[in-house]
Design an enzyme around this catalytic site. Sequence first.
Site, PDB file in Angstrom:
ATOM      1  N   LYS A   1       0.062 -35.898 -52.267  1.00 45.87           N
ATOM      2  CA  LYS A   1       1.282 -36.267 -51.700  1.00 45.87           C
ATOM      3  C   LYS A   1       1.914 -35.539 -50.493  1.00 45.87           C
ATOM      4  O   LYS A   1       1.313 -34.309 -50.320  1.00 45.87           O
ATOM      5  CB  LYS A   1       2.340 -36.428 -52.781  1.00 45.87           C
ATOM      6  CG  LYS A   1       2.441 -34.789 -53.415  1.00 45.87           C
ATOM      7  CD  LYS A   1       3.565 -34.901 -54.850  1.00 45.87           C
ATOM      8  CE  LYS A   1       2.699 -35.603 -55.881  1.00 45.87           C
ATOM      9  NZ  LYS A   1       3.333 -36.711 -56.472  1.00 45.87           N
ATOM     10  N   ARG A   2       3.035 -35.604 -49.812  1.00 43.43           N
ATOM     11  CA  ARG A   2       3.676 -34.638 -48.758  1.00 43.43           C
ATOM     12  C   ARG A   2       3.516 -33.535 -49.602  1.00 43.43           C
ATOM     13  O   ARG A   2       3.920 -33.254 -50.519  1.00 43.43           O
ATOM     14  CB  ARG A   2       5.006 -35.337 -48.537  1.00 43.43           C
ATOM     15  CG  ARG A   2       4.770 -36.261 -47.602  1.00 43.43           C
ATOM     16  CD  ARG A   2       6.289 -36.556 -46.722  1.00 43.43           C
ATOM     17  NE  ARG A   2       7.248 -36.873 -47.687  1.00 43.43           N
ATOM     18  CZ  ARG A   2       8.191 -36.308 -48.016  1.00 43.43           C
ATOM     19  NH1 ARG A   2       8.439 -34.943 -47.419  1.00 43.43           N
ATOM     20  NH2 ARG A   2       9.238 -36.641 -48.804  1.00 43.43           N
TER      21      ARG A   2
ATOM     22  N   LYS B   1       8.188 -30.744 -54.533  1.00 44.36           N
ATOM     23  CA  LYS B   1       6.979 -31.363 -55.445  1.00 44.36           C
ATOM     24  C   LYS B   1       5.944 -30.377 -55.998  1.00 44.36           C
ATOM     25  O   LYS B   1       5.145 -30.775 -56.830  1.00 44.36           O
ATOM     26  CB  LYS B   1       6.316 -32.281 -54.346  1.00 44.36           C
ATOM     27  CG  LYS B   1       6.955 -33.524 -53.681  1.00 44.36           C
ATOM     28  CD  LYS B   1       6.287 -34.341 -52.612  1.00 44.36           C
ATOM     29  CE  LYS B   1       7.053 -35.188 -52.014  1.00 44.36           C
ATOM     30  NZ  LYS B   1       7.184 -36.716 -52.582  1.00 44.36           N
TER      31      LYS B   1
HETATM   32  C1  GFP Z   1      10.375 -41.141 -50.873  1.00 42.17           C
HETATM   33  C2  GFP Z   1      10.496 -40.495 -52.173  1.00 42.17           C
HETATM   34  C3  GFP Z   1       9.925 -40.741 -53.356  1.00 42.17           C
HETATM   35  C4  GFP Z   1       9.615 -42.290 -53.339  1.00 42.17           C
HETATM   36  C5  GFP Z   1       9.251 -43.073 -52.317  1.00 42.17           C
HETATM   37  C6  GFP Z   1       9.601 -44.588 -52.104  1.00 42.17           C
HETATM   38  O1  GFP Z   1       8.966 -40.896 -50.611  1.00 42.17           O
HETATM   39  O2  GFP Z   1      10.073 -40.428 -54.603  1.00 42.17           O
HETATM   40  O3  GFP Z   1       8.913 -42.858 -54.425  1.00 42.17           O
HETATM   41  O4  GFP Z   1      10.289 -42.637 -51.145  1.00 42.17           O
HETATM   42  O5  GFP Z   1      10.628 -44.902 -52.750  1.00 42.17           O
HETATM   43  F1  GFP Z   1      10.702 -39.148 -52.017  1.00 42.17           F
HETATM   44  P1  GFP Z   1       8.373 -39.571 -50.163  1.00 42.17           P
HETATM   45  O6  GFP Z   1       8.990 -39.244 -48.844  1.00 42.17           O
HETATM   46  O7  GFP Z   1       8.361 -38.410 -50.979  1.00 42.17           O
HETATM   47  O8  GFP Z   1       6.900 -39.923 -49.939  1.00 42.17           O
END
Ligand code: GFP
Length: 826
Positions: free
Chosen positions: A563-564, A569
Amino acid sequence: MAANPTTRVPGGAEAARHGLDAESLQRDVLDNLVSLQARYPAIATPHDWYMALSYSVRDRLLLRWVDTVQRYAAADVRVACYLSAEFLIGPQLGNNLLNLGIEAQARAAMLALGQDLDTVIALEEEPGLGNGGLGRLAACYLDSLATLQMPALGYGIRYEFGIFRQAIRDGWQVEETDKWLQKGNPWEIVRPDVAYYVNFGGHTQSATDAEGRFRVRWTAANQVKGVACDTPVPGYRVETCNTLRLWKSEAVESFDLADFNVGDYYGAVQEKVISETLSKVLYPNDEPEMGKRLRLAQQYFFVSCSLQDMLRLLELKGEPIERFADMFVAQLNDTHPSIAVAELMRLLLDERGLQWEQAWDITRRTLAYTNHTLLPEALETWGLPLFRSLLPRPLEIIYEINRRFLDEVRQRHPGDESRVARMSLIDESGDRRIRMAHLATVGSHAVNGVAALHSSLLRETVLRDFAELWPERFHNVTNGVTPRRFLALCNPGLARLLDETVGEGWIADLTRLRGLEAHADDAAFQRRWRAIKHANKEVLAQHIQSATGVVVDPRALFDIQVKRIHEYKRQHLNALYMVALYQRLRREPQLALAPRCFVFGGKAAPGYAMAKLIIRLINGIAEVVNNDPAMEGRLKVIFFPNFNVKSAHHIYPAADLSEQISTAGKEASGTGNMKFMMNGALTIGTLDGANVEIREEAGAENFFLFGLRAQDVERLQREGYRPADHVAAHDELREALDLIASGHFSRGESEVFRPLVENLMQWDHFLALADYADYAACQARVDAAWQDPAGWTRMSILNTARSGKFSSDRAIREYGDRIWSLAPIG
Ligand code: GFP
């Protein structure tokens, strides 16, 4: 425009020419090789074959596409427009073959031409038009909209350079430009005739028109042209093929700079340069506010083009402007497109001459807003000077919306000026800023969060006053992911077993996976389940070796966090545990711990120093652990570079354990957590985002839970959190931090990780240290569970069996029912 049946594209003749059988495909591939690539087989490169096959597949999609457009034009239906600054669609060829149901035919056709389909598919450049979850969610939703045969259009930006490519040098992230279009994009259809002009800068003048109505004229300093670039989006095994329409910016040749910029030639030229570069590059997340003028311009650019396009489509349908909201609903994917509130008002007021009340009614009925984050630093705001200089007319409209809105608040809560200040669209507390989440909320008929916990926190915290004012406007739609790409396509071995066990229907109705439950304890079935996972791990092991040079053993427990990279996180919590494990194993080589392979992947925003340091730390640990003979067969640490949709295809199916360890209350939903679950990984996680629902579905006994709850986090921070206390109370944690601080993982340079260690010891904003002890204890439970293969396999099967809720088909149905009033038209 009502379609005239006699003008409909004759499916018969065209379909025959573009048959779905292997022979027709083979013929077409050869034709396209010559006519579009100007090549012939003897000299064709593998990439030429990729292009020729893709064009052949595209031809078949276009037949469906033209038919779909005509069907929508003829029907009196509402169209869902999904407005998103990001669409992380991933490689297209394999997915399109799957959805058309012609993978076997394509394989045979390519074989007859001496080519291997998998090799050809692997050549595809991925359009990196998104940062992470938000952009990928948009792509999953397009897939479901088409599969459910719902009239829909995706609207966004055609970035010339997508998210940077991540290389790792000396353990550090290095960003490289993503030149995804360099070799051409066979899926794109550019439509020079579908183009709109977008204003920037300048000034406004008000006057009364001939009919005595008050009108505002915006004289722009600069105009940009937006040209539509379309990508077909086929549904799974249905005739429907929707459209993703991305806007490319071009300078307006005929625009007479001198007329508008008397005496400021250089300023005008600079603006012209901006217009040409507007759609050049995707902004990475988590960057500081500075230098974001271009970002605001990008947002306005794509929103204005999209709304103008919707207005044109309304005209084509022969519908009056009053019916706009009946014919279109526009979902704002986070605040990036929230300027749509002001822009739709402007188009209706200034260009169509509507009165305020009527324009406002249409705007509110058209727009709906999805919030994706509660993190204060991630909630968009724009300083007034910047906004005014770029968008003077939309700013006036925002002022007027705010004036009327605050009157309403004052009427409801007389004398409550602090509430007025809290709810205002303008934050007056510092250097005055526009709060885009407030604008989106005020201008929409529906607001939703992306998981049950997140939606309730949204109502209780960030948008509390608004939820009190309009409780009926607030919804939850828990995210979902497409089982086509993230199970059928990326895990063909498991897909075959699922077909055999519950029937092929699971791909379009994921709840059918429940049928697996009956086999969870069947020893023979379990053996097959494990063999598939093992084969997937072998594939990932090969990719790991070619990307990093490190050899990993597929028999180890694959423990994966992709993930990012962000402090909330908490990749660093995982890293601390790895260090502790490493120390334990060094101290007690006989420890009966299962061999583990930790895999990380994800990009850090180029300006986010702490995230980049976390990558450096993981790579530092990897270097030490992977080169220590005592760790051989026990522990491996991998940082998989440049995590993207393409590499995700190999990663999710190979995971045993899915790390979802964010600080409770911080991750809105997560979607990777769902992809892991579908592919049979068990989750170690906090009660955050969609983890809560994953645990509910899987059963608490099939989920490794640890950590503080959202309310504990909030209380601890309110009462004064002291991270050092947790370090003092836990020897293993203290030693891990000491070892990191000593330079052990930075080639002896003790300064490298000092900022990270000090930050943790003093602030630890995301409570990694507070959760450490519980996390480590939970990891011990994981280890014990892994040592019982039958028990583990049972849990793995049950996770897949119970992942049905997390299909994006379910999520899109909920949007259709609750927010869009939109039904499929089959
Ligand atoms: C963001 C939120 C996540 C969510 C996605 C889609 O994504 O929790 O699942 O939007 O709703 F933070 P990221 O930018 O973290 O990848």
